[in-house]
Design a protein around this motif. Structure first.
Motif, PDB file in Angstrom:
ATOM      1  N   LYS A   6      11.284  -3.331  10.286  1.00 15.52           N
ATOM      2  CA  LYS A   6      11.603  -2.526   9.418  1.00 15.52           C
ATOM      3  C   LYS A   6      11.939  -4.078   8.154  1.00 15.52           C
ATOM      4  O   LYS A   6      10.920  -4.169   7.582  1.00 15.52           O
ATOM      5  CB  LYS A   6      12.240  -2.011   9.016  1.00 15.52           C
ATOM      6  CG  LYS A   6      12.972  -1.350   7.580  1.00 15.52           C
ATOM      7  CD  LYS A   6      13.454  -0.755   7.192  1.00 15.52           C
ATOM      8  CE  LYS A   6      14.863  -1.768   6.764  1.00 15.52           C
ATOM      9  NZ  LYS A   6      15.062  -0.884   5.590  1.00 15.52           N
ATOM     10  N   ASP A   7      12.832  -4.843   7.766  1.00 13.15           N
ATOM     11  CA  ASP A   7      12.892  -6.345   7.636  1.00 13.15           C
ATOM     12  C   ASP A   7      11.703  -7.140   7.650  1.00 13.15           C
ATOM     13  O   ASP A   7      11.150  -8.144   7.133  1.00 13.15           O
ATOM     14  CB  ASP A   7      14.272  -6.634   8.091  1.00 13.15           C
ATOM     15  CG  ASP A   7      15.213  -6.365   7.675  1.00 13.15           C
ATOM     16  OD1 ASP A   7      14.926  -5.047   6.849  1.00 13.15           O
ATOM     17  OD2 ASP A   7      15.961  -6.986   8.070  1.00 13.15           O
ATOM     18  N   ILE A   8      11.379  -7.631   9.125  1.00 15.05           N
ATOM     19  CA  ILE A   8      10.432  -8.483   8.904  1.00 15.05           C
ATOM     20  C   ILE A   8       8.929  -7.758   8.464  1.00 15.05           C
ATOM     21  O   ILE A   8       7.655  -8.174   7.644  1.00 15.05           O
ATOM     22  CB  ILE A   8       9.971  -8.608  10.801  1.00 15.05           C
ATOM     23  CG1 ILE A   8      10.718  -9.565  11.253  1.00 15.05           C
ATOM     24  CG2 ILE A   8       8.267  -9.100  10.929  1.00 15.05           C
ATOM     25  CD1 ILE A   8      10.730  -9.553  12.321  1.00 15.05           C
ATOM     26  N   ALA A   9       8.926  -6.732   8.823  1.00 18.80           N
ATOM     27  CA  ALA A   9       7.062  -5.852   8.004  1.00 18.80           C
ATOM     28  C   ALA A   9       7.370  -6.001   5.957  1.00 18.80           C
ATOM     29  O   ALA A   9       6.496  -6.141   5.258  1.00 18.80           O
ATOM     30  CB  ALA A   9       7.268  -4.248   7.981  1.00 18.80           C
ATOM     31  N   GLU A  10       8.725  -5.567   5.484  1.00 22.09           N
ATOM     32  CA  GLU A  10       8.970  -5.981   4.506  1.00 22.09           C
ATOM     33  C   GLU A  10       8.255  -7.715   3.789  1.00 22.09           C
ATOM     34  O   GLU A  10       8.205  -7.806   3.319  1.00 22.09           O
ATOM     35  CB  GLU A  10      10.273  -5.456   3.652  1.00 22.09           C
ATOM     36  CG  GLU A  10      10.069  -3.890   3.997  1.00 22.09           C
ATOM     37  CD  GLU A  10      11.682  -3.757   3.884  1.00 22.09           C
ATOM     38  OE1 GLU A  10      13.001  -5.066   3.469  1.00 22.09           O
ATOM     39  OE2 GLU A  10      12.392  -2.730   4.243  1.00 22.09           O
ATOM     40  N   THR A  11       8.745  -8.113   5.182  1.00 21.63           N
ATOM     41  CA  THR A  11       8.864  -9.559   4.633  1.00 21.63           C
ATOM     42  C   THR A  11       7.283  -9.575   4.349  1.00 21.63           C
ATOM     43  O   THR A  11       6.601 -10.759   3.673  1.00 21.63           O
ATOM     44  CB  THR A  11       9.212 -10.313   5.241  1.00 21.63           C
ATOM     45  OG1 THR A  11      11.010  -9.976   5.375  1.00 21.63           O
ATOM     46  CG2 THR A  11       9.280 -12.190   4.794  1.00 21.63           C
ATOM     47  N   LYS A  12       6.624  -9.706   5.107  1.00 18.41           N
ATOM     48  CA  LYS A  12       5.182  -9.364   5.644  1.00 18.41           C
ATOM     49  C   LYS A  12       4.619  -9.230   4.239  1.00 18.41           C
ATOM     50  O   LYS A  12       3.852  -9.722   3.802  1.00 18.41           O
ATOM     51  CB  LYS A  12       4.997  -9.200   6.504  1.00 18.41           C
ATOM     52  CG  LYS A  12       3.324  -9.308   7.151  1.00 18.41           C
ATOM     53  CD  LYS A  12       2.791  -8.874   8.794  1.00 18.41           C
ATOM     54  CE  LYS A  12       1.858  -9.079   8.506  1.00 18.41           C
ATOM     55  NZ  LYS A  12       1.332  -8.325  10.193  1.00 18.41           N
ATOM     56  N   ALA A  13       4.944  -8.037   3.950  1.00 19.98           N
ATOM     57  CA  ALA A  13       4.076  -7.296   2.459  1.00 19.98           C
ATOM     58  C   ALA A  13       4.293  -8.023   1.630  1.00 19.98           C
ATOM     59  O   ALA A  13       3.865  -8.657   0.510  1.00 19.98           O
ATOM     60  CB  ALA A  13       4.938  -5.839   2.313  1.00 19.98           C
ATOM     61  N   GLU A  14       5.639  -8.634   1.498  1.00 15.20           N
ATOM     62  CA  GLU A  14       6.098  -9.920   0.110  1.00 15.20           C
ATOM     63  C   GLU A  14       5.476 -10.766   0.322  1.00 15.20           C
ATOM     64  O   GLU A  14       5.217 -11.298  -0.878  1.00 15.20           O
ATOM     65  CB  GLU A  14       7.359  -9.878   0.329  1.00 15.20           C
ATOM     66  CG  GLU A  14       7.741 -10.653  -0.758  1.00 15.20           C
ATOM     67  CD  GLU A  14       8.104  -9.729  -1.819  1.00 15.20           C
ATOM     68  OE1 GLU A  14       7.910 -10.015  -3.590  1.00 15.20           O
ATOM     69  OE2 GLU A  14       7.877  -8.139  -1.864  1.00 15.20           O
ATOM     70  N   LEU A  15       5.217 -10.868   1.019  1.00 13.47           N
ATOM     71  CA  LEU A  15       4.401 -12.202   1.319  1.00 13.47           C
ATOM     72  C   LEU A  15       2.770 -13.184   1.176  1.00 13.47           C
ATOM     73  O   LEU A  15       2.100 -13.415   0.567  1.00 13.47           O
ATOM     74  CB  LEU A  15       4.971 -12.948   2.820  1.00 13.47           C
ATOM     75  CG  LEU A  15       3.781 -14.487   3.342  1.00 13.47           C
ATOM     76  CD1 LEU A  15       4.571 -15.614   2.366  1.00 13.47           C
ATOM     77  CD2 LEU A  15       4.249 -14.851   4.976  1.00 13.47           C
ATOM     78  N   ILE A  16       2.717 -11.582   2.015  1.00 12.16           N
ATOM     79  CA  ILE A  16       0.693 -10.863   1.021  1.00 12.16           C
ATOM     80  C   ILE A  16       0.683 -10.970  -0.711  1.00 12.16           C
ATOM     81  O   ILE A  16      -0.687 -11.141  -0.853  1.00 12.16           O
ATOM     82  CB  ILE A  16       0.331  -9.658   1.690  1.00 12.16           C
ATOM     83  CG1 ILE A  16      -0.170 -10.424   3.846  1.00 12.16           C
ATOM     84  CG2 ILE A  16      -0.731  -9.054   1.292  1.00 12.16           C
ATOM     85  CD1 ILE A  16      -0.033  -9.047   4.076  1.00 12.16           C
ATOM     86  N   ARG A  17       1.848 -10.069  -0.855  1.00 14.37           N
ATOM     87  CA  ARG A  17       1.939  -9.875  -2.392  1.00 14.37           C
ATOM     88  C   ARG A  17       1.457 -11.951  -3.225  1.00 14.37           C
ATOM     89  O   ARG A  17       0.922 -12.115  -3.821  1.00 14.37           O
ATOM     90  CB  ARG A  17       2.761  -9.502  -2.563  1.00 14.37           C
ATOM     91  CG  ARG A  17       2.291  -7.499  -2.892  1.00 14.37           C
ATOM     92  CD  ARG A  17       3.523  -6.878  -3.589  1.00 14.37           C
ATOM     93  NE  ARG A  17       3.761  -5.981  -2.566  1.00 14.37           N
ATOM     94  CZ  ARG A  17       5.206  -5.832  -1.689  1.00 14.37           C
ATOM     95  NH1 ARG A  17       6.400  -6.234  -2.650  1.00 14.37           N
ATOM     96  NH2 ARG A  17       5.670  -5.199  -0.891  1.00 14.37           N
ATOM     97  N   TRP A  18       2.739 -12.349  -2.085  1.00 17.44           N
ATOM     98  CA  TRP A  18       2.453 -13.771  -3.394  1.00 17.44           C
ATOM     99  C   TRP A  18       1.664 -14.500  -2.611  1.00 17.44           C
ATOM    100  O   TRP A  18       1.100 -15.147  -4.120  1.00 17.44           O
ATOM    101  CB  TRP A  18       3.979 -14.785  -2.419  1.00 17.44           C
ATOM    102  CG  TRP A  18       5.079 -14.229  -3.205  1.00 17.44           C
ATOM    103  CD1 TRP A  18       6.549 -13.778  -2.935  1.00 17.44           C
ATOM    104  CD2 TRP A  18       5.479 -14.572  -4.261  1.00 17.44           C
ATOM    105  NE1 TRP A  18       7.389 -13.397  -3.540  1.00 17.44           N
ATOM    106  CE2 TRP A  18       6.687 -14.665  -4.739  1.00 17.44           C
ATOM    107  CE3 TRP A  18       4.959 -16.011  -5.063  1.00 17.44           C
ATOM    108  CZ2 TRP A  18       7.471 -15.038  -5.908  1.00 17.44           C
ATOM    109  CZ3 TRP A  18       5.514 -16.169  -6.541  1.00 17.44           C
ATOM    110  CH2 TRP A  18       7.234 -15.925  -6.703  1.00 17.44           C
ATOM    111  N   VAL A  19       0.690 -14.202  -1.513  1.00 18.38           N
ATOM    112  CA  VAL A  19       0.070 -15.387  -1.469  1.00 18.38           C
ATOM    113  C   VAL A  19      -1.525 -15.007  -2.735  1.00 18.38           C
ATOM    114  O   VAL A  19      -2.103 -16.224  -2.862  1.00 18.38           O
ATOM    115  CB  VAL A  19      -0.560 -15.400   0.279  1.00 18.38           C
ATOM    116  CG1 VAL A  19      -1.902 -15.846   0.345  1.00 18.38           C
ATOM    117  CG2 VAL A  19       0.353 -16.561   0.611  1.00 18.38           C
ATOM    118  N   VAL A  20      -2.363 -13.415  -2.268  1.00 15.03           N
ATOM    119  CA  VAL A  20      -2.725 -12.591  -3.207  1.00 15.03           C
ATOM    120  C   VAL A  20      -2.627 -13.665  -4.683  1.00 15.03           C
ATOM    121  O   VAL A  20      -3.057 -14.098  -5.805  1.00 15.03           O
ATOM    122  CB  VAL A  20      -2.617 -11.365  -2.696  1.00 15.03           C
ATOM    123  CG1 VAL A  20      -4.154 -11.085  -3.949  1.00 15.03           C
ATOM    124  CG2 VAL A  20      -3.490 -10.894  -1.709  1.00 15.03           C
ATOM    125  N   GLY A  21      -1.590 -13.314  -5.469  1.00 15.42           N
ATOM    126  CA  GLY A  21      -1.085 -13.589  -6.813  1.00 15.42           C
ATOM    127  C   GLY A  21      -1.395 -15.334  -7.241  1.00 15.42           C
ATOM    128  O   GLY A  21      -1.831 -15.397  -7.896  1.00 15.42           O
TER     129      GLY A  21
END
Length: 66
Positions: free
Chosen positions: A31-46
């Motif tokens: 679960k933590d890895i999935a949340e981190t992956k989603a957060e990383l994707i948001r940062w990259v897109v931003g």
């Protein structure tokens, strides 16, 4: 002989508890890895949008559009 059976039973119980704890930790980690992956994707897109905006702004300034 009875003591050995008691100890073996306790070991099996402990082994089951440890396996259950490992499965819980594994689920939490996924679960933590999935949340981190989603957060990383948001940062990259931003950052990509910000970089694109900056490049367009610089090019517009160089072309004296602004």
């Amino acid at each position: 002989m009875v003591i050995v059976k008691i100890i073996l039973n306790q070991c099996q119980s402990l082994r089951s508890d440890v396996k259950r704890d490992i499965e819980v930790l594994r689920a939490e980690l996924k679960k933590d890895i999935a949340e981190t992956k989603a957060e990383l994707i948001r940062w990259v897109v931003g950052v990509g949008i910000l970089q694109t905006t900056l490049i367009i702004g610089i090019l517009a300034r160089l072309a004296k559009v602004i």
